[in-house]
Design a protein around this motif. Structure first.
Motif, PDB file in Angstrom:
ATOM      1  N   HIS A 159     -16.023   7.410  -0.335  1.00 36.73           N
ATOM      2  CA  HIS A 159     -15.127   7.365  -1.503  1.00 36.73           C
ATOM      3  C   HIS A 159     -15.964   7.247  -2.783  1.00 36.73           C
ATOM      4  CE1 HIS A 159     -10.989   7.390  -0.173  1.00 36.73           C
ATOM      5  NE2 HIS A 159     -11.147   6.362   0.643  1.00 36.73           N
ATOM      6  N   ASN A 192      -7.927   3.523  -0.343  1.00 40.22           N
ATOM      7  CA  ASN A 192      -7.478   4.886  -0.058  1.00 40.22           C
ATOM      8  C   ASN A 192      -6.475   5.369  -1.104  1.00 40.22           C
ATOM      9  OD1 ASN A 192      -9.080   5.167   2.189  1.00 40.22           O
ATOM     10  ND2 ASN A 192      -7.459   4.664   3.644  1.00 40.22           N
ATOM     11  N   SER A 243     -10.442   8.812   3.796  1.00 38.81           N
ATOM     12  CA  SER A 243      -9.361   7.839   3.992  1.00 38.81           C
ATOM     13  C   SER A 243      -9.135   7.564   5.474  1.00 38.81           C
ATOM     14  CB  SER A 243      -8.074   8.348   3.350  1.00 38.81           C
ATOM     15  OG  SER A 243      -8.203   8.384   1.955  1.00 38.81           O
TER      16      SER A 243
END
Length: 185
Positions: free
Chosen positions: A125, A50, A63
């Motif tokens: 991500h 994160n 996140s």
């Protein structure tokens, strides 16, 4: 310790846990559940991703998903530690498993859905880099989906481990994508 180092430690521990889960490595001890200890430690270190990736509006949601996935992994490992504490008492294990399956407040967040959020969060991500680092991003996305498919649908430990290798390798390679500092703030 730097963020990238924490991420790499997490990837290493996570991969080793899947090596144990695949049964490619023999159980080292009956009294210590190494697979789940490595998984627990690895998942906690994976939370560092994160901080490793650029902060964007999308990555704020990602996140949160990653953090929820880590929390779910902690819960799942705790359940598995309790299960392994029964040793060879299959009756007690079955009773606990049945109780967890009948408890939606435990089953869904910590067994059925929650742990997948870690993979989903890290895959999202990686999706941030799909245009610039297509192969690496696809390795993470494909690997995360393949881990779940090989575990739940195929019940194949070796494919699960190989999928985890692809997932971990993709994330590791994404750590070293050159980024300007302005993207971190």
């Amino acid at each position: 310790m730097k963020t990238k180092q924490r991420c790499l430690i997490g990837l290493l521990f996570f991969l080793i846990s899947y090596l144990f889960f695949s049964k490619l490595l023999p159980s080292l001890s009956e009294s210590i559940d190494f697979a789940h200890w490595f998984n627990l430690i690895g998942a906690c270190f994976l939370l560092s991703f994160n901080d490793a990736f650029p902060r964007t509006k999308t990555n704020k949601v990602t996140s949160v998903l990653t953090a929820l996935g880590v929390i779910a992994h902690i819960g799942l490992c705790t359940i598995d530690f309790i299960m392994s504490s029964y040793g060879n008492n299959e009756t007690a294990k079955e009773a606990l498993g049945q109780h967890i399956s009948n408890s939606p407040l435990i089953f869904y967040p910590f067994v059925a859905v929650g742990p997948s959020l870690l993979f989903l969060g890290l895959a999202l991500h990686a999706f941030t880099f799909i245009k610039t680092e297509t192969v690496k991003s696809l390795m993470v996305i494909f690997g995360s989906a393949a881990v779940g498919f090989s575990f739940f649908a195929l019940k194949n430990g070796i494919l699960m481990f190989l999928s985890c290798v692809i997932f971990v390798l993709g994330l590791g390679l994404l750590l070293y994508v050159p980024r300007t500092l302005s993207k971190f703030f």
